[in-house]
Design a protein around this motif. Structure first.
Motif: not given
Length: 269
Positions: A158-170
Motif C-alpha cells: 500500500a506504500w508508494f513514492a513518486t519523484a519528478q523533475f521539470a524544466y519550465n521554459y517561460k
C-alpha cells in the motif's frame, strides 16, 4: 490491485496562490483507458509574511482559490490532465493560468520487492484571462510555460513514492525555472494519505523592493521550498473527499503562511 484503484480516485488539486503552484502537475498513477475523473476543490492561504527577494517582511494577505481538474486515460499508457484555477486576492479575482498535460508510461519494471515505473509528462500552461499582474493583489504573472518532466514512481504493497523533475521554459518576460518534488504515501481501501516536498528555482529575474526595481511583477524571480500533505477518504464507489495543507519554508518573492484546501473527487463519469 485494490490500493491502486483506491488511489486512482484522488486528484490532488493544484493550489494557485499568487505566483506559485502546488507540488507536481501530474502523479505517478494511470487512470486506465476510457476512465474520466473530475475534481473540484478550493481553499485559502493565510500569508502573514512575504519574502521580498530573500528577505522576510511583514506583508499580510489572504489568497482564496478554487479549481476544476479533469483527467482521463486516453490509452492504458497515456493520460490527459486539464486544470482550470480561479484566484481571489483582495479586490482582485479572476480565472488564472490553465494547463494541459499528457503523461506517457515508458516502462514498468517488476522488482524483487515492489514495482518501478518510468514516465514522461509534458504540457503547456497559460493565462486564461487578462488579470492583474501588478501590486499586492496581483493574481499571477500571465506566464506562458512549456513543461517537460520525467517521473519515477515506486510502489510496494500500500506504500508508494513518486519523484519528478521539470524544466519550465517561460516566454518573455517571465524568467525560466526548474521544479522538483518528492512524495511518499499510503493508500488502503479505507483511506489515503501522503506527505511531500517541492522546490521551485527561478533563474535570474528581479526582486520585489529590490535594486534595480523590477520593470514589472511579471519579471520577478519566484523560488521556494514547500512542504505539505493530503488525507483522502472514499465516500462511496464513485465519490471521495480530501483535505490538504501546505507551508512555504523559505523562498524568494513569495508569501509565507498556512495553506488549507478541501475538495471532492468524482470518478468513472
Amino acid at each position: 490491485m485494490k490500493f491502486i484503484s483506491t488511489l486512482s480516485l484522488i486528484m490532488i488539486l493544484v493550489l494557485n496562490s499568487g505566483f506559485s503552484f502546488g507540488q507536481g502537475r501530474v502523479d505517478g498513477f494511470y487512470k486506465g483507458k476510457g476512465n474520466i475523473e473530475l475534481a473540484f476543490g478550493g481553499g485559502v492561504e493565510f500569508a502573514s509574511k512575504y519574502f521580498a527577494g530573500n528577505d522576510k517582511i511583514g506583508l499580510s494577505r489572504k489568497i482564496y482559490n478554487s479549481s476544476l481538474t479533469v483527467s482521463t486515460g486516453l490509452f492504458d499508457r497515456l493520460d490527459l490532465y486539464i486544470h482550470i484555477p480561479y484566484v481571489a486576492i483582495g479586490d482582485q479575482n479572476s480565472i488564472q493560468d490553465g494547463s494541459l498535460f499528457l503523461k506517457y508510461l515508458i516502462r514498468k519494471i517488476e522488482l524483487s520487492q515492489g514495482e518501478l515505473s518510468l514516465s514522461l509528462a509534458g504540457g503547456f500552461s497559460s493565462n486564461l484571462a487578462d488579470y492583474q499582474t501588478e501590486g499586492i493583489n496581483a493574481i499571477g504573472q500571465k506566464a506562458k510555460v512549456l513543461d517537460i518532466r520525467p517521473i519515477v514512481h515506486y510502489q510496494i504493497g500500500a506504500w508508494f513514492a513518486t519523484a519528478q523533475f521539470a524544466y519550465n521554459y517561460k516566454f518573455d518576460p517571465v524568467p525560466n525555472a526548474t521544479n522538483a518534488s518528492v512524495k511518499v504515501g499510503k493508500a488502503t481501501g479505507k483511506y489515503y494519505f501522503d506527505i511531500w516536498y517541492e522546490n521551485l528555482y527561478t533563474f535570474g529575474g528581479f526582486d520585489y523592493k529590490g535594486t534595480p526595481a523590477p520593470p514589472s511583477f511579471r519579471e520577478l524571480g519566484v523560488s521556494y521550498h514547500k512542504i505539505g500533505g493530503t488525507f483522502y477518504k472514499p465516500l462511496g464507489q464513485r465519490l471521495g473527499g480530501y483535505v490538504s495543507s501546505a507551508y512555504v519554508l523559505s523562498g524568494r518573492n513569495i508569501g509565507q503562511g498556512p495553506i488549507l484546501n478541501i475538495g471532492l473527487v468524482l470518478k468513472n463519469m
